[in-house]
Design a protein around this motif. Structure first.
Motif, PDB file in Angstrom:
ATOM      1  N   UNK A  11       0.778  -1.040  -0.280  1.00 53.78           N
ATOM      2  CA  UNK A  11       0.370   0.323   0.110  1.00 53.78           C
ATOM      3  C   UNK A  11       1.178   1.393  -0.057  1.00 53.78           C
ATOM      4  N   UNK A  12       0.695   2.347  -0.676  1.00 52.57           N
ATOM      5  CA  UNK A  12       0.873   3.387  -0.978  1.00 52.57           C
ATOM      6  C   UNK A  12       0.262   4.491   0.524  1.00 52.57           C
ATOM      7  N   UNK A  13       0.901   5.053   1.394  1.00 55.96           N
ATOM      8  CA  UNK A  13       0.241   5.813   1.862  1.00 55.96           C
ATOM      9  C   UNK A  13       0.717   7.746   1.931  1.00 55.96           C
ATOM     10  N   UNK A  14      -0.492   8.488   1.571  1.00 53.14           N
ATOM     11  CA  UNK A  14      -0.298   9.680   0.921  1.00 53.14           C
ATOM     12  C   UNK A  14      -1.100  10.483   1.991  1.00 53.14           C
ATOM     13  N   UNK A  15      -0.476  11.848   2.521  1.00 51.39           N
ATOM     14  CA  UNK A  15      -0.441  12.832   2.810  1.00 51.39           C
ATOM     15  C   UNK A  15      -1.561  13.225   2.034  1.00 51.39           C
ATOM     16  N   UNK A  16      -2.319  14.055   2.708  1.00 51.43           N
ATOM     17  CA  UNK A  16      -3.554  14.705   1.699  1.00 51.43           C
ATOM     18  C   UNK A  16      -4.389  15.497   2.705  1.00 51.43           C
ATOM     19  N   UNK A  17      -4.978  16.772   1.868  1.00 50.44           N
ATOM     20  CA  UNK A  17      -5.567  17.976   2.450  1.00 50.44           C
ATOM     21  C   UNK A  17      -7.399  17.666   1.642  1.00 50.44           C
TER      22      UNK A  17
END
Length: 351
Positions: A237-243
């Motif tokens: 899995x890729x965990x990406x910061x997001x707004x």
């Protein structure tokens, strides 16, 4: 077909607490997989359901009938539950037919029903053989037939394929899957194999540290895991910061659509992007415009034949970890290739 229900189940050994309030709902006629790491309590859970162990708190019921709740206790032989242990546990001095018919009334041991069951699991030609004359897969078929011989209301499978080689394991679990569907037996399979659980089960319950952290259909768990630890346990899995704004997530890979049920009003957090959601295109040169997406370079290619897992380092210092992308085997790219990476949604917000 009978529904199996486990509520608030507690069980330990001495001072070691193994099950710490397990809730498990197994729909009638379904195959439910209990997935977890070794030592998380999977086998203990099966043993309490089967009646080999007493619950310290909580309850177990099958078809609305209470089997164990602290005051009521039904012994294993009266529960109507079949059990297939990890190694089959066949009687070494009995033939295949005698192993399967063991426990049946004497008048039924040589009847047509037993022969039909041997045919059903594909071992009728082996009826007179002893266990040591069978392969591992054949022994597991015998154990399954023995568990089904008494027409159980529920069937418990304790990692029945774990000791088999990879090719045999895949073929046998497919055969067993089809067989159980045809029989409509309420089944609980415990396993530490994510692929096995996701591919076989109607429902998956993930057991961690003695509690079920999430239960649901395989696709729901894979796409919408309850936390990052579960997301990583179920696969790369890729965990990406997001707004978040206007029903989408703004990430380093651009704006991504969210699942309808997971649209925050505003704010920030993280989203998960599975490797197969990334689209990878080779660039003609390092200076080429990446177009729609993020420029990067392949650091590693793990080739599996049918597909490949690429580890890609984004360029331009955008501040995210290397990305994992899954592509078809024929589209594998060697390390050092300049690429463009884009993502397609929907994606899930991590809780």
């Amino acid at each position: 077909m009978s529904r199996l229900e486990v509520n608030g189940l507690v069980k330990g050994y001495g001072r070691r607490e193994v099950l710490r309030g397990v809730d498990l709902d197994v729909p009638a006629g379904s195959l439910t997989a209990v997935l977890g790491l070794s030592g998380c309590g999977k086998t203990t859970l099966l043993r309490v359901i089967a009646g080999f162990e007493r619950a310290e708190a909580g309850s177990v019921s099958l078809g609305g009938r209470t089997l164990d709740d602290g005051s009521t206790y039904v012994p294993p032989e009266r529960r109507g539950i079949g059990y297939v242990p990890q190694e089959g546990a066949l009687f070494p001095h009995l033939s295949v037919q005698d192993n399967v018919s063991f426990g049946l009334p004497r008048a039924e041991r040589r009847g047509e029903a037993v022969h039909a069951l041997l045919e059903l699991v594909g071992i009728a030609p082996l009826a007179r053989r002893l266990p040591h004359q069978l392969s591992g897969g054949e022994q597991q078929r015998v154990a399954l037939a023995r568990a089904l011989a008494r027409s159980p209301s529920a069937l418990l499978l304790d990692e029945p394929f774990s000791s088999l080689d990879a090719g045999l394991r895949a073929s046998l679990r497919e055969e067993v899957h089809l067989l159980l569907r045809s029989q409509g037996v309420t089944t609980v399979l415990v396993t530490h194999d994510q692929e096995e659980a996701l591919s076989m089960a109607d429902v998956v319950a993930v057991l961690r540290d003695g509690v079920v952290v999430q239960q649901g259909e395989p696709a729901a768990l894979y796409q919408r895991p309850s936390d990052e630890l579960l997301a990583r346990f179920l696969g790369a899995v890729n965990v990406l910061p997001a707004s978040f704004s206007a029903g989408s997530a703004m990430t380093a890979l651009g704006p991504l659509q969210l699942h309808d049920s997971e649209v925050p009003e505003r704010g920030s957090g993280s989203v998960i992007v599975r490797p197969e959601q990334l689209e990878v295109r080779a660039r003609a040169s390092e200076e080429a415009d990446p177009g729609e997406g993020v420029a990067g370079r392949v650091q590693q290619c793990r080739y599996y034949g049918h597909d490949a897992l690429l580890e890609i380092l984004p360029e331009d210092g955008i501040g995210i970890d290397p990305l994992l992308a899954r592509v078809l085997g024929e589209s594998a790219l060697p390390a050092g290739t300049a690429v463009t990476v884009a993502a397609r949604g929907p994606v899930s917000v991590l809780g």
